[in-house]
Write a protein that holds these residues in place. Structure first.
Motif, PDB file in Angstrom:
ATOM      1  N   HIS A   9      37.654  30.581  31.867  1.00  0.00           N
ATOM      2  CA  HIS A   9      37.405  29.884  30.826  1.00  0.00           C
ATOM      3  C   HIS A   9      35.877  29.687  30.695  1.00  0.00           C
ATOM      4  O   HIS A   9      35.077  29.537  31.870  1.00  0.00           O
ATOM      5  CB  HIS A   9      37.946  28.335  31.005  1.00  0.00           C
ATOM      6  N   GLU A  10      35.282  29.203  29.752  1.00  0.00           N
ATOM      7  CA  GLU A  10      33.879  28.857  29.504  1.00  0.00           C
ATOM      8  C   GLU A  10      33.589  27.671  28.625  1.00  0.00           C
ATOM      9  O   GLU A  10      34.488  27.839  27.647  1.00  0.00           O
ATOM     10  CB  GLU A  10      32.995  30.099  29.061  1.00  0.00           C
ATOM     11  N   TRP A  42      40.657  24.244  30.463  1.00  0.00           N
ATOM     12  CA  TRP A  42      41.447  25.526  30.753  1.00  0.00           C
ATOM     13  C   TRP A  42      42.890  24.997  30.717  1.00  0.00           C
ATOM     14  O   TRP A  42      43.886  25.794  30.192  1.00  0.00           O
ATOM     15  CB  TRP A  42      41.105  26.067  32.067  1.00  0.00           C
ATOM     16  N   ILE A  43      43.543  24.007  31.459  1.00  0.00           N
ATOM     17  CA  ILE A  43      44.692  23.412  31.724  1.00  0.00           C
ATOM     18  C   ILE A  43      45.258  23.264  30.215  1.00  0.00           C
ATOM     19  O   ILE A  43      46.534  23.857  30.141  1.00  0.00           O
ATOM     20  CB  ILE A  43      44.722  22.249  32.472  1.00  0.00           C
ATOM     21  N   GLU A  44      44.651  22.637  29.339  1.00  0.00           N
ATOM     22  CA  GLU A  44      45.102  22.298  27.842  1.00  0.00           C
ATOM     23  C   GLU A  44      45.421  23.768  27.040  1.00  0.00           C
ATOM     24  O   GLU A  44      46.313  23.652  26.599  1.00  0.00           O
ATOM     25  CB  GLU A  44      44.080  21.392  27.278  1.00  0.00           C
ATOM     26  N   GLN A  45      44.546  24.700  27.563  1.00  0.00           N
ATOM     27  CA  GLN A  45      44.494  25.957  26.818  1.00  0.00           C
ATOM     28  C   GLN A  45      45.962  26.758  27.233  1.00  0.00           C
ATOM     29  O   GLN A  45      46.296  27.607  26.425  1.00  0.00           O
ATOM     30  CB  GLN A  45      43.438  26.871  26.892  1.00  0.00           C
ATOM     31  N   GLN A  46      46.401  26.281  28.458  1.00  0.00           N
ATOM     32  CA  GLN A  46      47.432  26.928  29.128  1.00  0.00           C
ATOM     33  C   GLN A  46      48.862  26.292  28.366  1.00  0.00           C
ATOM     34  O   GLN A  46      49.836  26.618  28.810  1.00  0.00           O
ATOM     35  CB  GLN A  46      47.409  27.013  30.496  1.00  0.00           C
ATOM     36  N   GLY A  47      48.685  25.288  27.552  1.00  0.00           N
ATOM     37  CA  GLY A  47      49.789  24.346  26.908  1.00  0.00           C
ATOM     38  C   GLY A  47      50.073  23.370  27.720  1.00  0.00           C
ATOM     39  O   GLY A  47      51.388  22.800  27.303  1.00  0.00           O
ATOM     40  N   PHE A  48      49.145  22.760  28.559  1.00  0.00           N
ATOM     41  CA  PHE A  48      49.717  21.338  29.413  1.00  0.00           C
ATOM     42  C   PHE A  48      48.839  20.353  28.856  1.00  0.00           C
ATOM     43  O   PHE A  48      47.726  20.463  28.539  1.00  0.00           O
ATOM     44  CB  PHE A  48      49.608  21.669  30.715  1.00  0.00           C
ATOM     45  N   ARG A  80      30.946  28.252  33.457  1.00  0.00           N
ATOM     46  CA  ARG A  80      32.152  29.242  33.847  1.00  0.00           C
ATOM     47  C   ARG A  80      32.786  29.130  34.855  1.00  0.00           C
ATOM     48  O   ARG A  80      32.655  28.756  35.921  1.00  0.00           O
ATOM     49  CB  ARG A  80      31.265  30.703  33.979  1.00  0.00           C
ATOM     50  N   MET A  81      34.323  29.102  34.514  1.00  0.00           N
ATOM     51  CA  MET A  81      35.367  29.033  35.410  1.00  0.00           C
ATOM     52  C   MET A  81      36.124  30.336  35.767  1.00  0.00           C
ATOM     53  O   MET A  81      36.371  30.946  35.067  1.00  0.00           O
ATOM     54  CB  MET A  81      36.224  27.879  34.954  1.00  0.00           C
ATOM     55  N   TYR A  82      36.240  30.453  37.293  1.00  0.00           N
ATOM     56  CA  TYR A  82      37.113  31.220  37.687  1.00  0.00           C
ATOM     57  C   TYR A  82      38.198  30.974  38.828  1.00  0.00           C
ATOM     58  O   TYR A  82      38.136  29.681  38.950  1.00  0.00           O
ATOM     59  CB  TYR A  82      36.342  32.311  38.501  1.00  0.00           C
ATOM     60  N   GLY A  83      39.254  31.684  38.959  1.00  0.00           N
ATOM     61  CA  GLY A  83      40.361  31.253  39.660  1.00  0.00           C
ATOM     62  C   GLY A  83      40.917  32.547  40.678  1.00  0.00           C
ATOM     63  O   GLY A  83      40.784  33.582  40.173  1.00  0.00           O
ATOM     64  N   ARG A  84      41.496  32.206  41.720  1.00  0.00           N
ATOM     65  CA  ARG A  84      42.015  33.292  42.409  1.00  0.00           C
ATOM     66  C   ARG A  84      43.102  32.354  43.584  1.00  0.00           C
ATOM     67  O   ARG A  84      42.995  31.335  43.514  1.00  0.00           O
ATOM     68  CB  ARG A  84      41.060  33.926  43.259  1.00  0.00           C
ATOM     69  N   ASP A  85      43.722  33.221  44.326  1.00  0.00           N
ATOM     70  CA  ASP A  85      44.597  32.585  45.521  1.00  0.00           C
ATOM     71  C   ASP A  85      45.477  31.496  44.952  1.00  0.00           C
ATOM     72  O   ASP A  85      45.688  30.739  45.659  1.00  0.00           O
ATOM     73  CB  ASP A  85      43.693  32.245  46.460  1.00  0.00           C
ATOM     74  N   PRO A  86      46.321  31.909  43.962  1.00  0.00           N
ATOM     75  CA  PRO A  86      47.437  31.048  43.688  1.00  0.00           C
ATOM     76  C   PRO A  86      48.406  30.969  44.756  1.00  0.00           C
ATOM     77  O   PRO A  86      48.913  31.909  45.212  1.00  0.00           O
ATOM     78  CB  PRO A  86      48.013  31.374  42.425  1.00  0.00           C
ATOM     79  N   GLY A  87      48.876  29.779  45.270  1.00  0.00           N
ATOM     80  CA  GLY A  87      49.749  29.761  46.289  1.00  0.00           C
ATOM     81  C   GLY A  87      51.164  29.125  45.617  1.00  0.00           C
ATOM     82  O   GLY A  87      51.165  29.282  44.369  1.00  0.00           O
ATOM     83  N   ARG A 131      49.870  30.486  36.964  1.00  0.00           N
ATOM     84  CA  ARG A 131      49.877  31.587  38.137  1.00  0.00           C
ATOM     85  C   ARG A 131      49.395  32.640  37.256  1.00  0.00           C
ATOM     86  O   ARG A 131      48.704  33.435  37.735  1.00  0.00           O
ATOM     87  CB  ARG A 131      51.123  31.498  38.547  1.00  0.00           C
ATOM     88  N   ALA A 132      50.263  32.868  36.069  1.00  0.00           N
ATOM     89  CA  ALA A 132      50.036  34.215  35.347  1.00  0.00           C
ATOM     90  C   ALA A 132      48.409  34.293  34.960  1.00  0.00           C
ATOM     91  O   ALA A 132      47.721  35.439  34.992  1.00  0.00           O
ATOM     92  CB  ALA A 132      50.936  34.452  34.337  1.00  0.00           C
ATOM     93  N   SER A 133      47.854  33.216  34.544  1.00  0.00           N
ATOM     94  CA  SER A 133      46.488  33.146  33.775  1.00  0.00           C
ATOM     95  C   SER A 133      45.399  33.503  35.063  1.00  0.00           C
ATOM     96  O   SER A 133      44.416  33.945  34.887  1.00  0.00           O
ATOM     97  CB  SER A 133      46.221  31.857  33.346  1.00  0.00           C
ATOM     98  N   VAL A 134      45.906  33.225  36.269  1.00  0.00           N
ATOM     99  CA  VAL A 134      44.837  33.459  37.440  1.00  0.00           C
ATOM    100  C   VAL A 134      45.224  34.955  38.272  1.00  0.00           C
ATOM    101  O   VAL A 134      44.003  35.250  38.603  1.00  0.00           O
ATOM    102  CB  VAL A 134      45.040  32.427  38.571  1.00  0.00           C
ATOM    103  N   SER A 135      46.385  35.318  38.085  1.00  0.00           N
ATOM    104  CA  SER A 135      46.713  36.644  38.779  1.00  0.00           C
ATOM    105  C   SER A 135      46.337  37.732  37.811  1.00  0.00           C
ATOM    106  O   SER A 135      45.966  37.768  36.709  1.00  0.00           O
ATOM    107  CB  SER A 135      48.265  36.583  38.773  1.00  0.00           C
TER     108      SER A 135
END
Length: 135
Positions: A9-10, A42-48, A80-87, A131-135
């Motif tokens: 996200h940006e 970003w969380i809201e864009q994912q539907g939450f 600018r936001m990035y993500g990785r390593d979902p557990g 999870r899918a948006s980060v993977s």
């Protein structure tokens, strides 16, 4: 940005006069608010929905920021936001902060986001869409 993970996200945020401190630059604590705004969008864009009345949601268990140069009013920051390593219940998020119109990196940071049951305060599995948006 391979090391920071997948771009998520940006956002652009106008610097408010009240964001500044005695020294005439954005107070260090405000950078965390800028990162928070990017994360919430970003969380809201994912539907939450984000708010106190949701059954599950994101909490931060740690956060850091490295400051490279002061941001001054007037300006618009670009986060600018990035993500990785979902557990099972968490994901690492990373942030870069620029001033609109400039290539210079003003700050960067990270936070570990944990998905939790708001009634119990216990972690729950990260939603598949996040999870899918980060993977």
């Amino acid at each position: 940005m391979e090391a920071k993970g997948k771009f998520l996200h940006e956002t652009r945020i106008p610097v408010r006069w009240g964001d500044m401190d005695f020294y005439g630059h954005v107070n260090n604590t405000v950078y965390f608010r800028y990162f928070e705004q990017a994360r919430v969008e970003w969380i809201e864009q994912q539907g939450f929905r984000v708010g106190p009345d949701v059954p599950t949601g994101a909490v931060i268990i740690n956060a850091d920021c490295t400051f490279y140069a002061p941001v001054n009013y007037p300006a618009t920051v670009v986060v600018r936001m990035y993500g990785r390593d979902p557990g099972r219940s968490s994901v690492m998020t990373y942030y870069e902060l620029y001033v609109e119109g400039e290539d210079r990196l003003y700050a960067d940071g990270s936070s570990k986001v944990v998905w939790m049951d708001t009634a119990t305060g216990k972690s729950v599995p990260l939603p598949d869409t996040l999870r899918a948006s980060v993977s």
